[in-house]
Motif scaffolding. Sequence first.
Motif, PDB file in Angstrom:
ATOM      1  N   GLN A 102       0.834  -1.187   0.000  1.00 42.37           N
ATOM      2  CA  GLN A 102       0.000   0.000   0.000  1.00 42.37           C
ATOM      3  C   GLN A 102       0.876   1.247   0.000  1.00 42.37           C
ATOM      4  OE1 GLN A 102      -2.304  -0.002   3.631  1.00 42.37           O
ATOM      5  NE2 GLN A 102      -0.636   0.880   4.823  1.00 42.37           N
ATOM      6  N   LEU A 103       0.268   2.380  -0.330  1.00 42.44           N
ATOM      7  CA  LEU A 103       1.001   3.644  -0.320  1.00 42.44           C
ATOM      8  C   LEU A 103       0.955   4.263   1.067  1.00 42.44           C
ATOM      9  CD1 LEU A 103      -0.020   5.461  -3.639  1.00 42.44           C
ATOM     10  CD2 LEU A 103       2.110   4.257  -3.141  1.00 42.44           C
ATOM     11  N   ARG A 104       2.089   4.830   1.473  1.00 45.51           N
ATOM     12  CA  ARG A 104       2.176   5.578   2.712  1.00 45.51           C
ATOM     13  C   ARG A 104       2.796   6.929   2.391  1.00 45.51           C
ATOM     14  NH1 ARG A 104      -0.208   4.548   7.399  1.00 45.51           N
ATOM     15  NH2 ARG A 104       1.548   5.618   8.399  1.00 45.51           N
ATOM     16  N   GLY A 105       2.637   7.880   3.300  1.00 44.63           N
ATOM     17  CA  GLY A 105       3.202   9.203   3.088  1.00 44.63           C
ATOM     18  C   GLY A 105       3.898   9.732   4.316  1.00 44.63           C
ATOM     19  N   ASP A 106       4.712   8.894   4.969  1.00 43.82           N
ATOM     20  CA  ASP A 106       5.369   9.317   6.209  1.00 43.82           C
ATOM     21  C   ASP A 106       6.857   8.991   6.233  1.00 43.82           C
ATOM     22  OD1 ASP A 106       5.061   6.605   6.298  1.00 43.82           O
ATOM     23  OD2 ASP A 106       3.943   6.547   8.183  1.00 43.82           O
ATOM     24  N   SER A 107       7.474   8.830   5.057  1.00 41.38           N
ATOM     25  CA  SER A 107       8.908   8.532   5.015  1.00 41.38           C
ATOM     26  C   SER A 107       9.727   9.809   5.180  1.00 41.38           C
ATOM     27  CB  SER A 107       9.278   7.847   3.693  1.00 41.38           C
ATOM     28  OG  SER A 107       8.710   6.556   3.625  1.00 41.38           O
TER      29      SER A 107
END
Length: 278
Positions: A183-188
């Motif tokens: 899945q896509l995440r946006g916290d890297s």
Amino acid sequence: MSTEKVRSSKLKFKGEKTKKKRKREDDGETSGHRRAEDDEDPDTWVLPEDPAEIRGPTFIVHPSDPSAISVNFDSTRNRIILHTLSKEVTSEGPSLLERTPTEVAQVWVTTRVAGSPTINLRTGTGEGKFMSCDKHGLVSADREARGPEEEWTPVVLPDGMVAFMNVYEKYLSVDEVAGGTLQLRGDSEDVGFRERFWVKIQSKYKKEAHEEKKKREGVSDVVSIDEASTNRLHQAWGAGRSVISKEDRRELKRARKEGRLAEALLDRRAKLKSDRFC
């Protein structure tokens, strides 16, 4: 070997006009010209070299192992899915960089406000929802309006791949959750393998970005300062009329003949300023 004609898998959008191609004689002299025309096809999918070129229909792929995946939008379930690309990426098939979208679900529409470094990624199917990321790093595409959380800053990396930074200055990434699901995440915090994507756009939008850049640079390069006209416009009174005395007129005429007109104009300007404030 089978001689069956292969149907083109080029993706077309609703309402897009089909361009008719001229028929040419199939000989060696014209094959090179046809190849050049194919390269210049405005609908050809190409890699962006600058963040400003990322606009219009956009194809986003991640080189996951063992199979690459594309970022899709499932309009039926109203959610983003990571779709495994078919096993056509072999030594005999097209390479990953040669892959193009084969269905509308794989295409996002990139828009941007003129002059802004940020973009919006809107779904190409359904009602047109924007990809967003909240402060917890949850990525979705269920919002119809654009706001700060729907803004992404694309960063073109030296190898041509692209990273997407959100409003919280974190990066979009591919994350593996329980059961091996991606899945896509946006916290890297940093850009590594999981945060790097191959992005493809259509050639006509890349050309459009180049034309806009040329216009901007052309304006700054062509502009030249005409000192006499500038002084007349901004330093004269009476709707741009130069109001001078007979004595000043004679002095300026003499200075012009002697080749010191600019110096005389500066002296007169300094004199007018001192008279004004005395």
